[in-house]
Design an enzyme around this catalytic site. Structure first.
Site, PDB file in Angstrom:
ATOM      1  N   HIS A  80      -7.742   9.599  -1.524  1.00 41.77           N
ATOM      2  CA  HIS A  80      -7.005   9.531  -0.260  1.00 41.77           C
ATOM      3  C   HIS A  80      -7.787  10.164   0.904  1.00 41.77           C
ATOM      4  O   HIS A  80      -7.793   9.614   2.010  1.00 41.77           O
ATOM      5  CB  HIS A  80      -5.645  10.217  -0.426  1.00 41.77           C
ATOM      6  CG  HIS A  80      -4.615   9.733   0.533  1.00 41.77           C
ATOM      7  ND1 HIS A  80      -3.270   9.791   0.265  1.00 41.77           N
ATOM      8  CD2 HIS A  80      -4.709   9.170   1.762  1.00 41.77           C
ATOM      9  CE1 HIS A  80      -2.597   9.291   1.286  1.00 41.77           C
ATOM     10  NE2 HIS A  80      -3.440   8.907   2.209  1.00 41.77           N
TER      11      HIS A  80
ATOM     12  N   ASP B  83       0.840  -1.199   0.000  1.00 42.40           N
ATOM     13  CA  ASP B  83       0.000   0.000   0.000  1.00 42.40           C
ATOM     14  C   ASP B  83       0.875   1.249   0.000  1.00 42.40           C
ATOM     15  O   ASP B  83       1.640   1.481   0.923  1.00 42.40           O
ATOM     16  CB  ASP B  83      -0.902   0.001   1.234  1.00 42.40           C
ATOM     17  CG  ASP B  83      -1.796   1.224   1.298  1.00 42.40           C
ATOM     18  OD1 ASP B  83      -2.960   1.122   0.870  1.00 42.40           O
ATOM     19  OD2 ASP B  83      -1.333   2.288   1.771  1.00 42.40           O
TER      20      ASP B  83
ATOM     21  N   LYS C 168      -2.950   5.916  -4.172  1.00 39.64           N
ATOM     22  CA  LYS C 168      -4.044   6.824  -3.837  1.00 39.64           C
ATOM     23  C   LYS C 168      -3.895   8.172  -4.523  1.00 39.64           C
ATOM     24  O   LYS C 168      -2.774   8.642  -4.782  1.00 39.64           O
ATOM     25  CB  LYS C 168      -4.104   7.042  -2.311  1.00 39.64           C
ATOM     26  CG  LYS C 168      -4.071   5.760  -1.493  1.00 39.64           C
ATOM     27  CD  LYS C 168      -4.091   6.027  -0.009  1.00 39.64           C
ATOM     28  CE  LYS C 168      -3.748   4.776   0.774  1.00 39.64           C
ATOM     29  NZ  LYS C 168      -2.320   4.431   0.747  1.00 39.64           N
TER      30      LYS C 168
ATOM     31  N   TYR D  21       2.849   9.959  -0.551  1.00 40.41           N
ATOM     32  CA  TYR D  21       3.995   9.432   0.193  1.00 40.41           C
ATOM     33  C   TYR D  21       5.314   9.694  -0.537  1.00 40.41           C
ATOM     34  O   TYR D  21       6.384   9.535   0.051  1.00 40.41           O
ATOM     35  CB  TYR D  21       3.856   7.925   0.425  1.00 40.41           C
ATOM     36  CG  TYR D  21       2.625   7.484   1.152  1.00 40.41           C
ATOM     37  CD1 TYR D  21       1.796   8.393   1.840  1.00 40.41           C
ATOM     38  CD2 TYR D  21       2.253   6.145   1.164  1.00 40.41           C
ATOM     39  CE1 TYR D  21       0.660   7.966   2.499  1.00 40.41           C
ATOM     40  CE2 TYR D  21       1.119   5.711   1.827  1.00 40.41           C
ATOM     41  CZ  TYR D  21       0.317   6.615   2.479  1.00 40.41           C
ATOM     42  OH  TYR D  21      -0.815   6.185   3.131  1.00 40.41           O
TER      43      TYR D  21
ATOM     44  N   LEU E 180      -2.005  -0.457  14.675  1.00 41.27           N
ATOM     45  CA  LEU E 180      -1.479  -0.648  16.028  1.00 41.27           C
ATOM     46  C   LEU E 180      -1.562   0.630  16.841  1.00 41.27           C
ATOM     47  O   LEU E 180      -0.963   0.737  17.914  1.00 41.27           O
ATOM     48  CB  LEU E 180      -0.019  -1.124  15.957  1.00 41.27           C
ATOM     49  CG  LEU E 180       0.247  -2.344  15.076  1.00 41.27           C
ATOM     50  CD1 LEU E 180       1.733  -2.651  15.028  1.00 41.27           C
ATOM     51  CD2 LEU E 180      -0.538  -3.555  15.568  1.00 41.27           C
TER      52      LEU E 180
END
Length: 273
Positions: A104, A43, A73, A48, A186
């Site tokens: 996004h 991904d 995205k 990014y 997480l």
């Protein structure tokens, strides 16, 4: 690795690997390590600025293209030119077809996400994308999009972790046939320290990260943890082999605290350019 079948029949590996905040110069090495650990679902995003590194790792891997699932995205500031933005991402990745392409963020203040969706529908119909979806869309954004959409989004990628579960939104998406994909699964490491997670990890002789990832997988959520450390990559990948009891799953679900970490999609308006 378990797979989910999306609403258009395309299958996606349920446990993937995210490259958010991986520096461009390190991306090829990190993704190659992820491939070696067993991941086949990667991904990334135009925002990014590391799509080229992902593409380089794919090219160097020798893994047959049909064994890989690649997501990227659309940047917020390019919602008005989604078709051209997609071509730039495709060129950076060096791929003819993208497996999953997402808006996004909705950026409701722009009022452009339905226009972007129409362009993405055309790319999908022309078979340049195997599935199209959304990211960070709240309930009202989903409703607005569906009023105009011909294609129901395959995925909504949202922030989900034990202390921020967005349960109502996740249930709504699943009821509409939209798969839920968790980023920051997480809690950016914050949820690893919960006593309930530690107790379950100790009972199974596993890591806290494996426990939380197994909790996601048990709910039918697609999940994309990230780590630049190859040992952690392998540990996280092992979550696919961990089965938790109903009481263990319930103990982790009970950690809900409404603790959003990322930006609020209702007001987020950054361009990502």
């Amino acid at each position: 690795m378990p797979e989910l079948t999306l609403n258009n029949g395309v299958t996606i590996p349920q446990l993937g690997f995210g490259v958010f905040q991986v520096p461009a110069e390190e991306t090829q090495r990190v993704v190659e390590d992820a491939f070696e650990a067993g991941y086949r679902h990667i991904d990334t995003a135009a925002a990014y600025r590391n799509e080229a590194g992902v593409g380089a790792a794919i090219a160097a891997s020798g893994i047959p293209r049909e064994e890989l699932f690649i997501t990227t995205k659309l940047r917020n500031g390019e919602q008005g030119e989604a078709y051209d933005a997609f071509q730039r991402s495709r060129d950076a990745l060096g791929l003819e077809v993208i497996d999953l392409y997402l808006i996004h963020w909705p950026v409701p203040s722009q009022g452009l996400f339905t226009q972007a969706w129409k362009e993405m529908e055309k790319l999908y119909q022309d078979q340049h994308i195997r599935a199209i979806g959304i990211s960070n869309f709240l309930s009202d954004h989903v409703d607005t999009l569906l009023k105009e959409a011909e294609v129901v989004p395959a995925v909504n990628q949202i922030e989900v972790h034990p202390t921020f579960q967005q349960g109502d939104l996740a249930t709504k998406c699943r009821d509409l046939g939209i798969a839920v994909e968790a980023y920051s699964p997480l809690g950016q490491g914050k949820d690893l320290n919960a006593e309930q997670v530690a107790l379950v990890a100790a009972a199974h002789g596993t890591t806290p990260a494996q426990v939380i990832l197994a909790w996601h997988l048990a709910q039918g959520t697609i999940v994309i943890p990230k780590s630049a450390d190859s040992t952690r990559m392998r540990e996280n990948f092992g979550a696919a082999d961990l089965s938790l009891t109903e009481s263990e799953l319930a103990a982790i679900t009970a950690l809900e605290a409404g603790a959003r970490i990322g930006s609020d999609p209702a007001v987020a308006a950054f361009t990502q350019l």
